[in-house]
Design an enzyme around this catalytic site. Structure first.
Site, PDB file in Angstrom:
ATOM      1  N   ASP A   1      46.465  47.945  45.822  1.00  0.00           N
ATOM      2  CA  ASP A   1      46.203  46.391  46.493  1.00  0.00           C
ATOM      3  C   ASP A   1      46.680  46.667  47.943  1.00  0.00           C
ATOM      4  OD1 ASP A   1      45.702  44.209  46.896  1.00  0.00           O
ATOM      5  OD2 ASP A   1      47.873  42.949  46.494  1.00  0.00           O
TER       6      ASP A   1
ATOM      7  N   GLU B   1      46.376  54.660  37.868  1.00  0.00           N
ATOM      8  CA  GLU B   1      46.864  53.186  37.907  1.00  0.00           C
ATOM      9  C   GLU B   1      45.624  52.180  37.444  1.00  0.00           C
ATOM     10  OE1 GLU B   1      49.002  51.327  38.837  1.00  0.00           O
ATOM     11  OE2 GLU B   1      49.304  51.354  40.145  1.00  0.00           O
ATOM     12  N   ASP B   2      46.186  51.175  37.523  1.00  0.00           N
ATOM     13  CA  ASP B   2      44.804  50.123  37.202  1.00  0.00           C
ATOM     14  C   ASP B   2      44.185  49.247  38.894  1.00  0.00           C
ATOM     15  OD1 ASP B   2      47.516  49.115  38.454  1.00  0.00           O
ATOM     16  OD2 ASP B   2      47.582  47.872  37.020  1.00  0.00           O
TER      17      ASP B   2
ATOM     18  N   ARG C   1      46.825  40.456  29.698  1.00  0.00           N
ATOM     19  CA  ARG C   1      46.725  41.894  29.582  1.00  0.00           C
ATOM     20  C   ARG C   1      45.671  42.161  28.280  1.00  0.00           C
ATOM     21  NH1 ARG C   1      50.365  44.463  33.368  1.00  0.00           N
ATOM     22  NH2 ARG C   1      52.132  43.420  33.050  1.00  0.00           N
TER      23      ARG C   1
ATOM     24  N   PHE D   1      42.296  37.797  42.390  1.00  0.00           N
ATOM     25  CA  PHE D   1      43.468  38.380  42.251  1.00  0.00           C
ATOM     26  C   PHE D   1      42.359  38.567  40.594  1.00  0.00           C
ATOM     27  CE2 PHE D   1      47.188  38.566  39.033  1.00  0.00           C
ATOM     28  CZ  PHE D   1      48.325  39.081  40.612  1.00  0.00           C
TER      29      PHE D   1
END
Ligand code: IMP
Ligand code: MG
Length: 180
Positions: A104, A100-101, A166, A153
């Site tokens: 959150d 997973e990146d 990206r 963010f």
């Protein structure tokens, strides 16, 4: 590429990312020695991280991807997650490592882990490049973690803001440029 009010600022440099990916690969190699893990990337955000990570793993790995969508308000995770593109590989009895990146609220990852667990893998672990622990709504155990983030963010290295950024090589954040 950028509008003048929002200039990306580097939060984690490409060099730091490289060192951390190497460290994670070392931990994973040690734990999966003699096994043939299946790495499952969550699209789209994890694709850059996964591409770098797997090239440091001299293990007989296989990869697959799932695409999830969380629907509801555009900027806030609604908690309702659905599988948009499922697995092509059977995972029953496999050693599965989810890539997973970012974790959150944890809603996406915890949904996916529950979804995969029902398919009876031999083992199921999570590797996340980044973590925002203070935002968590449901508990998630991260077995291999790259970076713990501040309350920002982030974009770049696979992560997007409305599908843009990206392709930045560093992990960045957008700073409002008040002077312009
Ligand atoms: P969750 O809140 O843990 O369910 O995360 C949902 C998804 O929101 C993640 O997989 C990311 O795609 C996205 N996300 C959360 N925080 C960020 C961020 O700081 N930058 C980019 N995407 C994010
Ligand atoms: Mg994502």
């Amino acid at each position: 590429m950028l509008d003048k009010d929002h200039q990306p600022k580097v939060l984690i440099s490409r060099e730091k990312i490289k060192n951390t990916v190497a460290r994670l690969a070392k931990e994973i190699k040690k734990d999966y020695r003699g096994k043939q893990p299946l790495l499952i990337g969550i699209l789209k955000g994890s694709f850059v991280f996964m591409a770098d990570l797997i090239r440091q793993l001299d293990l007989p790995i296989e990869i697959d991807f799932v695409k999830l969508s969380s629907y509801g308000a555009a900027t806030k995770s609604s908690g309702k997650v659905k599988v948009v593109q499922g697995l092509k590989t059977p995972i029953k009895g496999r050693d599965v490592l989810v890539i997973e990146d970012i974790v959150d609220t944890g809603l996406t990852t915890s949904f996916l882990l529950n979804y995969l667990r029902r398919k009876k893998p031999a083992s199921l672990k999570l590797c996340a490049l980044t973590d925002k622990p203070f935002r968590r709504q449901v508990p998630v155990t991260i077995d291999y973690l790259g970076f713990t983030l501040p309350d920002k963010f982030i974009i770049g290295y696979g992560l997007d803001l409305n599908e843009k950024f990206r392709n930045l090589a560093d992990i960045c954040f957008l700073e409002d440029d008040e002077s312009s």
